[in-house]
Design an enzyme around this catalytic site. Structure first.
Site, PDB file in Angstrom:
ATOM      1  N   GLY A  44      11.058 165.039  -5.382  1.00 18.87           N
ATOM      2  CA  GLY A  44      10.858 164.301  -6.636  1.00 18.87           C
ATOM      3  C   GLY A  44       9.755 163.263  -6.531  1.00 18.87           C
TER       4      GLY A  44
ATOM      5  N   ARG B  28       9.276 152.233 -23.999  1.00 21.44           N
ATOM      6  CA  ARG B  28       8.433 153.185 -23.291  1.00 21.44           C
ATOM      7  C   ARG B  28       7.060 153.227 -23.970  1.00 21.44           C
ATOM      8  NH1 ARG B  28      10.128 154.994 -18.536  1.00 21.44           N
ATOM      9  NH2 ARG B  28      12.044 155.925 -19.337  1.00 21.44           N
TER      10      ARG B  28
ATOM     11  N   LYS C  88      20.990 147.112 -17.679  1.00 20.58           N
ATOM     12  CA  LYS C  88      20.680 147.091 -16.242  1.00 20.58           C
ATOM     13  C   LYS C  88      19.829 145.867 -15.906  1.00 20.58           C
ATOM     14  CE  LYS C  88      20.224 152.090 -15.898  1.00 20.58           C
ATOM     15  NZ  LYS C  88      19.167 153.129 -15.861  1.00 20.58           N
TER      16      LYS C  88
ATOM     17  N   ASN D 207      18.211 174.329  -5.433  1.00 21.67           N
ATOM     18  CA  ASN D 207      16.999 174.937  -6.018  1.00 21.67           C
ATOM     19  C   ASN D 207      15.753 174.717  -5.174  1.00 21.67           C
ATOM     20  OD1 ASN D 207      18.286 175.975  -8.203  1.00 21.67           O
ATOM     21  ND2 ASN D 207      17.814 174.254  -9.562  1.00 21.67           N
TER      22      ASN D 207
ATOM     23  N   ASN E 102       5.782 151.060 -10.828  1.00 16.10           N
ATOM     24  CA  ASN E 102       7.229 151.293 -10.903  1.00 16.10           C
ATOM     25  C   ASN E 102       7.721 152.285  -9.857  1.00 16.10           C
ATOM     26  OD1 ASN E 102       5.550 152.789 -12.912  1.00 16.10           O
ATOM     27  ND2 ASN E 102       7.373 154.071 -13.044  1.00 16.10           N
TER      28      ASN E 102
ATOM     29  N   GLY F  74       8.662 156.492 -14.822  1.00 13.15           N
ATOM     30  CA  GLY F  74      10.034 156.027 -14.620  1.00 13.15           C
ATOM     31  C   GLY F  74      11.070 157.053 -15.043  1.00 13.15           C
TER      32      GLY F  74
ATOM     33  N   CYS G 159      13.735 149.719 -11.524  1.00  8.30           N
ATOM     34  CA  CYS G 159      12.317 149.383 -11.361  1.00  8.30           C
ATOM     35  C   CYS G 159      11.886 148.160 -12.175  1.00  8.30           C
ATOM     36  CB  CYS G 159      11.444 150.575 -11.740  1.00  8.30           C
ATOM     37  SG  CYS G 159      11.958 151.401 -13.267  1.00  8.30           S
TER      38      CYS G 159
ATOM     39  N   HIS H  43       4.694 149.512 -14.844  1.00 11.64           N
ATOM     40  CA  HIS H  43       5.471 148.839 -15.888  1.00 11.64           C
ATOM     41  C   HIS H  43       4.876 147.453 -16.131  1.00 11.64           C
ATOM     42  CE1 HIS H  43       8.291 151.997 -15.748  1.00 11.64           C
ATOM     43  NE2 HIS H  43       9.340 151.401 -15.236  1.00 11.64           N
TER      44      HIS H  43
END
EC number: 1.2.1.11
Lengths: 348, 348
Positions: free
Chosen positions: A14, A242, A220, A41, A323, A161, A130, A249
Site C-alpha cells: 500500500g 478534502r 479523530k 491477494n 501526510n 490520505g 495524519c 495536508h
C-alpha cells in the site's frame, strides 16, 4: 546476517507501507530480517528493497512468529484481526490505523510530543491520524511554553490520505472532468452510498458522519489531540475537508493560549527551534508553507502566524506536512526508533 | 426602442462583465440602451448580447453621458479613474472593485442584508468582495434572530476570483504539472514577485500582505463584514486560501451568537427560509454544499451546521457560492434592482 531486529510490514504493497519501507532504509533502521506481509491477494508478489527481492507473504497469525516490531498499515479490520496475534507472539505492534487509538491501554504517540507514553505500552502502540500528527507537532511547543486552551482547525486534506485508489481517481478525473464526466467511485468514502468528484471540487466530508454531525475524521482530530497532548479539557473543534491535491495536508488553525501578551515574534522564535518543525513565515517575501513544496519532506511546516485582532491570547497559523511521511510512515518509524532509545525494544 | 434605463458595463469583456451581461438578460433588467465599455485594447471588439451585436467602446469620461446605471468591474484603478466621472454625469455607479468599499460615503451593499444603506448613496455604491458576500448572506439571519459576536473563517477560494488569466493558468497547469513543469505566472498575485503553482496545490495568499501579517483579502473580509452588517465591534478573523477549483468559493465558518441554548435544528430552520439561501444539510444523506455543484447557481448554499463541543453559543458551518454570481455579477444586478424598488433609480 547482521545484527538487528526482525521487522514486519503489514500492508507492504500500500501507499503507506511503501513509504515505511523507504524510510526504514533511508534512516538505516537496524533490521536484520524483513517480512513483507499483505492480504492474500497481494501474497506472492515480488518487492525489491535495497537491492534484495522479497516475496510478499500473506499476513496470518503465524507470520508474526519471531517478529520484534510489526508496522501495520492495512486498514482497521486487519489490525483488529491480527495486531493482538502479533503482540501475543512477542512483537511490538506500531499500528497506523484507528483501530486502537482511543483504547485506554494503547499509547497514542508522536515522539516529539509524548515519547514517555511508550513506557505504558502493552504490545500495541497507535500511530495517530495524519491530520492530528502535524497539528500537535506545532501545538506542543506552544502548550509547553504558554499553555493552550482552545483550538479551531479547518483542514485542506490531500487525496493520498484515502489511499492509492483515491490518488488514481483524482488523476483520472482531472482528465474526465473536461468532458464533464467525472464518474466518482472512491471519494469521499469508498463504502458510502454517494460519491462526488474531487477534481475541480472540495468535499467537506472525510470518513463517515457521527450522529453529532461531525465526521469520524473530525472526531479523530479532536479526541486524539486531547489524548496525545494530555489535555482532556481542551476546547477543540475540527472541520475536515478534502481538496484536489495528491499529497500534503494543510491546516488553518486558530488557538487561544493561557499566557497574556505573547507576541507573534515570540511564537515564531519558539517554533523555529522546535524539533521536527520548519518555520516558513516571511509574508514580506511571500514565504509560507504549501503542500506542493512540503510533499516528500519529513518536517512539519508552519507559517502565517498572526494575532487575532480581537483576542490578545488568540493566534492564527497555517500548518502543512506530507501526510504519508510525518502523517504516517515517518512517525511510525520514529516510534520504533524511540522504543530503542528508551530501552523498551531490547537490543538484539 | 422600449422604455428603460441606459446601462453601461465597464469591463464588458472580463469574466465578471460577461456574467453581468448574462444576468441583465436573464433577469429582464429594464434597459433600453446598453453600452459595453472596456480598456482601449478591447475597444472595437464585437460582442453579441441577446441577438444584437454591440461594438465595445473605450471607457472614457464622456462615454458615461446619458448613462443611468454603470456597472464597473475592470479593476480598482479604472474605478478610481472613472467612477466619479460617471456619477458626476448623472449615472449611479455600482462598483465591483475594492476602490470605494471602505469609503465612509459609499454604501457597501448586499441587498438581503442592508438594502436600506442604498438611501445614503451619493453616486457610487460598492459591491463587496466575493468571499464576504456569501458569508454575510448566511450570517445576517442569524444575527437578526440570535445576535452575533464572533466569526472565524477559513476560505477555499476558486481561481476565477483572480480573473480569466488565473482560470487559464489552472487549466494549462493541470497538464504541465504532470511533467513537473507548472511555470506559474499569475497566482497568487500577478504583480507580486513570486508565483506558485495552483494545480495540485493550495496557496495561503490572496492579494498582497499588510504589515499586520494579514492579506488584503483577509482584511477585506474582516472590515467589509463589519460595515455591511453594521457591527463595528464584531470579533472577526479570516484566513484566505486559494484552491485548485475553477469556480465556487467555500468557507469553513465558526460563529458565536449572543443567545443561549439555540439548537442546530433552530439554525437550520432559520436558514432554510432565509432569502437567497439554500440549506443543504443532511449529513445522513451525505448532503452538504460543494463548489462543483454550486457553480452557475444563484444561491448561497449552507450546510454542515453543528454545535461547538465546548461552547454552547458556538456553531460551525460550511458556506459555498458561485463567486462570479452572488459573489459579483448577480449581487451587482440585485443592487440595481433594489435601487428601482426603493425608488432611488427613478423610472424612465
Amino acid at each position: 546476517m547482521s545484527q538487528g531486529y526482525t521487522v514486519a510490514v503489514v500492508g507492504a504493497t500500500g501507499a503507506v507501507g511503501q513509504k515505511i519501507i523507504e524510510k526504514l532504509i533511508e534512516r538505516s533502521f537496524p533490521y536484520s530480517n524483513l517480512k513483507l506481509l499483505a492480504s492474500k491477494n497481494s501474497a506472492g508478489k515480488n518487492l525489491e528493497v535495497n537491492g534484495i527481492t522479497y516475496i510478499v507473504e500473506e499476513a496470518t497469525p503465524d507470520a508474526f512468529e519471531g517478529v520484534d516490531v510489526a508496522f501495520f498499515s492495512a486498514g482497521g479490520s486487519v489490525s483488529k484481526a491480527l495486531a493482538k496475534e502479533a503482540s501475543s507472539r512477542g512483537a511490538i505492534v506500531i499500528d497506523n490505523t484507528s483501530a486502537f487509538r482511543m483504547d485506554k491501554d494503547t499509547p497514542l504517540v508522536v515522539p516529539e510530543v509524548n515519547k514517555q507514553a511508550l513506557h505504558e505500552q502493552t504490545g500495541i502502540i497507535a500511530n495517530p491520524n495524519c491530520s492530528t500528527i502535524q497539528m500537535v507537532c506545532a501545538l506542543e511547543p506552544i502548550r509547553q511554553h504558554y499553555g493552550l486552551n482552545k483550538v479551531i482547525v479547518s483542514t485542506y486534506q490531500a487525496v493520498s490520505g484515502a489511499g492509492a485508489s483515491a490518488i488514481n481517481e483524482l488523476t483520472v478525473q482531472s482528465e474526465a472532468i473536461k468532458e464533464n464526466n467525472p464518474n466518482p467511485e472512491i471519494l469521499p468514502v469508498k463504502s458510502a452510498e454517494k460519491h462526488y468528484p474531487i477534481a475541480g471540487n472540495v468535499i467537506p466530508q472525510i470518513d463517515v458522519f457521527d450522529e453529532s454531525g461531525y465526521t469520524l475524521e473530525e472526531l479523530k482530530m479532536m479526541n486524539e489531540t486531547k489524548k496525545i497532548m494530555s489535555i482532556p479539557e481542551l476546547s477543540i473543534a475540527a472541520t475536515c475537508v478534502r481538496v484536489p491535491v495528491i499529497t500534503g495536508h494543510s491546516e488553518s488553525v486558530y488557538i487561544e493560549i493561557d499566557q497574556e501578551n505573547v507576541t507573534v515574534d515570540e511564537l515564531k522564535q519558539l517554533l523555529s527551534s522546535a524539533k521536527g518543525i520548519t518555520l516558513q513565515d516571511s509574508p514580506e517575501q511571500q514565504q509560507y508553507p504549501m503542500p506542493y513544496f512540503a510533499a516528500n519532506k519529513d518536517d512539519v511546516f508552519v507559517g502565517r502566524i498572526r494575532k487575532d485582532p480581537s483576542n490578545n491570547n488568540g493566534f492564527h497559523m497555517w500548518i502543512v506536512s506530507d501526510n504519508l511521511l510525518k502523517g504516517a510512515a515517518l512517525n511510525s518509524i520514529q516510534i520504533a526508533e524511540a522504543l530503542i532509545e528508551e530501552g523498551i525494544l531490547k537490543e538484539v
